[in-house]
Design a protein around this motif. Structure first.
Motif, PDB file in Angstrom:
ATOM      1  N   GLU A  45       0.820  -1.220   0.000  1.00 23.91           N
ATOM      2  CA  GLU A  45       0.000   0.000   0.000  1.00 23.91           C
ATOM      3  C   GLU A  45       0.859   1.277   0.000  1.00 23.91           C
ATOM      4  N   GLU A  46       2.172   1.101   0.092  1.00 23.63           N
ATOM      5  CA  GLU A  46       3.058   2.258  -0.044  1.00 23.63           C
ATOM      6  C   GLU A  46       3.161   2.608  -1.529  1.00 23.63           C
ATOM      7  N   VAL A  47       2.971   3.885  -1.848  1.00 19.37           N
ATOM      8  CA  VAL A  47       2.897   4.313  -3.246  1.00 19.37           C
ATOM      9  C   VAL A  47       4.303   4.612  -3.761  1.00 19.37           C
ATOM     10  N   VAL A  48       4.988   5.537  -3.116  1.00 22.09           N
ATOM     11  CA  VAL A  48       6.352   5.934  -3.490  1.00 22.09           C
ATOM     12  C   VAL A  48       7.111   6.431  -2.250  1.00 22.09           C
ATOM     13  N   HIS A  49       8.422   6.611  -2.455  1.00 19.75           N
ATOM     14  CA  HIS A  49       9.316   7.254  -1.477  1.00 19.75           C
ATOM     15  C   HIS A  49       9.420   6.510  -0.148  1.00 19.75           C
ATOM     16  N   GLY A  50       9.163   5.192  -0.163  1.00 18.64           N
ATOM     17  CA  GLY A  50       9.412   4.386   1.035  1.00 18.64           C
ATOM     18  C   GLY A  50      10.883   4.479   1.417  1.00 18.64           C
ATOM     19  N   ILE A  51      11.154   4.605   2.724  1.00 21.57           N
ATOM     20  CA  ILE A  51      12.544   4.711   3.188  1.00 21.57           C
ATOM     21  C   ILE A  51      13.040   3.320   3.579  1.00 21.57           C
ATOM     22  N   PRO A  52      14.116   2.853   2.948  1.00 24.62           N
ATOM     23  CA  PRO A  52      14.642   1.526   3.269  1.00 24.62           C
ATOM     24  C   PRO A  52      15.021   1.412   4.749  1.00 24.62           C
ATOM     25  N   THR A  53      14.717   0.261   5.347  1.00 25.67           N
ATOM     26  CA  THR A  53      15.045   0.023   6.752  1.00 25.67           C
ATOM     27  C   THR A  53      15.285  -1.470   6.967  1.00 25.67           C
ATOM     28  N   ASP A  54      16.112  -1.792   7.950  1.00 27.06           N
ATOM     29  CA  ASP A  54      16.372  -3.216   8.227  1.00 27.06           C
ATOM     30  C   ASP A  54      15.197  -3.862   8.969  1.00 27.06           C
ATOM     31  N   LYS A  55      14.224  -3.053   9.361  1.00 30.33           N
ATOM     32  CA  LYS A  55      13.053  -3.576  10.083  1.00 30.33           C
ATOM     33  C   LYS A  55      11.988  -4.126   9.138  1.00 30.33           C
ATOM     34  N   ARG A  56      11.985  -3.638   7.895  1.00 32.79           N
ATOM     35  CA  ARG A  56      10.927  -4.044   6.970  1.00 32.79           C
ATOM     36  C   ARG A  56      11.428  -5.219   6.124  1.00 32.79           C
ATOM     37  N   ILE A  57      10.854  -6.393   6.383  1.00 30.07           N
ATOM     38  CA  ILE A  57      11.288  -7.606   5.689  1.00 30.07           C
ATOM     39  C   ILE A  57      10.295  -7.942   4.575  1.00 30.07           C
ATOM     40  N   ILE A  58      10.839  -8.163   3.392  1.00 33.21           N
ATOM     41  CA  ILE A  58      10.020  -8.525   2.224  1.00 33.21           C
ATOM     42  C   ILE A  58       9.526  -9.958   2.385  1.00 33.21           C
ATOM     43  N   LYS A  59       8.242 -10.181   2.083  1.00 33.61           N
ATOM     44  CA  LYS A  59       7.742 -11.556   2.155  1.00 33.61           C
ATOM     45  C   LYS A  59       7.042 -11.975   0.857  1.00 33.61           C
ATOM     46  N   GLU A  60       6.925 -13.284   0.696  1.00 34.46           N
ATOM     47  CA  GLU A  60       6.233 -13.840  -0.474  1.00 34.46           C
ATOM     48  C   GLU A  60       4.850 -13.189  -0.605  1.00 34.46           C
ATOM     49  N   GLY A  61       4.496 -12.809  -1.813  1.00 36.70           N
ATOM     50  CA  GLY A  61       3.175 -12.212  -2.049  1.00 36.70           C
ATOM     51  C   GLY A  61       3.165 -10.694  -2.033  1.00 36.70           C
ATOM     52  N   ASP A  62       4.275 -10.092  -1.550  1.00 35.08           N
ATOM     53  CA  ASP A  62       4.367  -8.621  -1.552  1.00 35.08           C
ATOM     54  C   ASP A  62       4.564  -8.102  -2.979  1.00 35.08           C
ATOM     55  N   ILE A  63       4.118  -6.870  -3.201  1.00 37.20           N
ATOM     56  CA  ILE A  63       4.578  -6.163  -4.405  1.00 37.20           C
ATOM     57  C   ILE A  63       5.455  -4.994  -3.944  1.00 37.20           C
ATOM     58  N   VAL A  64       6.604  -4.884  -4.589  1.00 43.06           N
ATOM     59  CA  VAL A  64       7.626  -3.940  -4.126  1.00 43.06           C
ATOM     60  C   VAL A  64       7.976  -2.977  -5.259  1.00 43.06           C
ATOM     61  N   SER A  65       7.731  -1.694  -5.002  1.00 43.88           N
ATOM     62  CA  SER A  65       8.077  -0.680  -5.998  1.00 43.88           C
ATOM     63  C   SER A  65       9.475  -0.154  -5.709  1.00 43.88           C
ATOM     64  N   LEU A  66      10.331  -0.234  -6.732  1.00 44.62           N
ATOM     65  CA  LEU A  66      11.709   0.250  -6.611  1.00 44.62           C
ATOM     66  C   LEU A  66      11.860   1.450  -7.530  1.00 44.62           C
ATOM     67  N   ASP A  67      12.241   2.566  -6.952  1.00 43.81           N
ATOM     68  CA  ASP A  67      12.425   3.790  -7.729  1.00 43.81           C
ATOM     69  C   ASP A  67      13.868   4.226  -7.514  1.00 43.81           C
ATOM     70  N   ALA A  68      14.566   4.512  -8.608  1.00 41.67           N
ATOM     71  CA  ALA A  68      15.965   4.898  -8.477  1.00 41.67           C
ATOM     72  C   ALA A  68      16.328   5.935  -9.517  1.00 41.67           C
ATOM     73  N   GLY A  69      17.386   6.688  -9.207  1.00 42.18           N
ATOM     74  CA  GLY A  69      17.902   7.663 -10.156  1.00 42.18           C
ATOM     75  C   GLY A  69      19.413   7.592 -10.150  1.00 42.18           C
ATOM     76  N   VAL A  70      20.017   7.779 -11.324  1.00 42.66           N
ATOM     77  CA  VAL A  70      21.476   7.828 -11.371  1.00 42.66           C
ATOM     78  C   VAL A  70      21.938   9.095 -12.099  1.00 42.66           C
ATOM     79  N   VAL A  74       4.721   7.710   1.066  1.00 41.03           N
ATOM     80  CA  VAL A  74       3.349   8.009   0.634  1.00 41.03           C
ATOM     81  C   VAL A  74       2.588   6.686   0.590  1.00 41.03           C
ATOM     82  N   ILE A  75       1.408   6.653   1.228  1.00 39.95           N
ATOM     83  CA  ILE A  75       0.599   5.419   1.220  1.00 39.95           C
ATOM     84  C   ILE A  75      -0.802   5.734   0.680  1.00 39.95           C
ATOM     85  N   THR A  76      -1.510   4.683   0.247  1.00 36.52           N
ATOM     86  CA  THR A  76      -2.885   4.888  -0.205  1.00 36.52           C
ATOM     87  C   THR A  76      -3.760   5.123   1.012  1.00 36.52           C
ATOM     88  N   GLU A  77      -4.710   6.045   0.885  1.00 40.35           N
ATOM     89  CA  GLU A  77      -5.563   6.377   2.030  1.00 40.35           C
ATOM     90  C   GLU A  77      -6.370   5.173   2.482  1.00 40.35           C
TER      91      GLU A  77
END
Ligand code: MF3
Ligand code: CO
Length: 262
Positions: A74-99, A222-225
């Motif tokens: 439910e996070e839309v964008v700009h999630g801040i990476p943290t060692d507390k948030r563990i990815i699990k099977e079934g999640d959808i993960v948006s990765l946004d990057a710039g170089v 940013v999360i969905t309301e």
């Protein structure tokens, strides 16, 4: 500030920045596994970017603390990476990057399904991506900016999805964010005329439910309301006389026929 038209030399640098970012996205999509933290993803991404001789443009941008925005479910964008948030099977993960390569930027995002995901999540990801390509059908010199906006929004809304209104795409070049703002839904005015040499970051953010979003207390995420799932698909593109050149498309996407989606 006006919309800048890039020179041939500038375009070459942006092509390189786009190619490196595409490689980073392609590799991150492969390594992302249940049990990893969102910080693991950020670390790997930053390492890859630097190993290719580029700089991560998000790091310290307006105080953003990481190189990759990692936004789960439910996070839309700009999630801040943290060692507390563990990815699990079934999640959808948006990765946004710039170089940044020699002062020129590229910006791209992908939403990745982790292992087996729900049918509705799979469709959301696929249709968010296609909404970008519907926009690309309009991203031709002589058309107007908001032809892109309308094509994206109308396509996404035809499925009953909520198109995020509080965030937009943008021009890009020697700065991450340049003129113009690029909304992902219908506008009253047609917007500026598209010219060859304009470089844009087009980035639909689409929710299964309401278009409304909230900012978390960290002032970034940013999360969905309504806490419904959200997907993101973004590329840096170059306007030409014909089809736009998509600077951050991955080799796998090209091989999968994405150049025929628009
Ligand atoms: N693609 C996003 C954007 O264009 C991410 C940049 S936000 C940052 O706004 F602060 F994390 F850099
Ligand atoms: Co962007």
């Amino acid at each position: 500030m006006k919309i800048t038209v890039k020179s041939a030399e500038e375009i070459e640098l942006m092509r390189h920045a786009g190619k490196i970012l595409a490689m980073v996205h392609q590799e991150l999509a492969k390594v992302i596994k249940p049990g990893m933290s969102t910080l693991d993803i950020d670390r790997l991404g930053e390492e890859m970017i630097r190993s290719y001789g580029c700089e991560p443009s998000f790091k310290n941008y307006c105080g953003y603390p990481a190189s990759i925005c990692v936004s789960v479910n439910e996070e839309v964008v700009h999630g801040i990476p943290t060692d507390k948030r563990i990815i699990k099977e079934g999640d959808i993960v948006s990765l946004d990057a710039g170089v940044i390569y020699k002062k020129y930027h590229s910006d791209a995002a992908r939403t990745i399904g982790v292992g087996e995901i729900s049918k509705e999540a799979e469709l959301l990801i696929e249709r968010t991506r296609q909404s970008f390509f519907e926009g690309m059908k309009m991203a031709v010199a002589g058309r107007h900016l908001h032809d892109i906006s309308r094509a994206i929004g109308d396509y996404a809304e035809s499925f009953g999805y909520g198109v995020v209104r509080d965030l937009c795409g943008h021009g890009i070049g020697s700065h991450l964010h340049e003129e113009p703002e690029i909304p992902n839904f219908r506008q009253w005015k047609r917007g500026p005329r598209l010219c060859p040499g304009m470089t844009l970051a087009v980035e639909p953010m689409i929710n299964i439910g309401t278009p409304d979003v909230l900012w978390m207390d960290d002032e970034w995420t940013v999360i969905t309301e309504d806490r419904s799932l959200s997907a993101h698909y973004e590329n840096t593109i170059l306007i030409t006389e014909g089809k736009p050149e998509i600077l951050s498309l991955t080799e796998e996407e090209k091989a999968a026929g994405y150049l025929d989606l628009f």
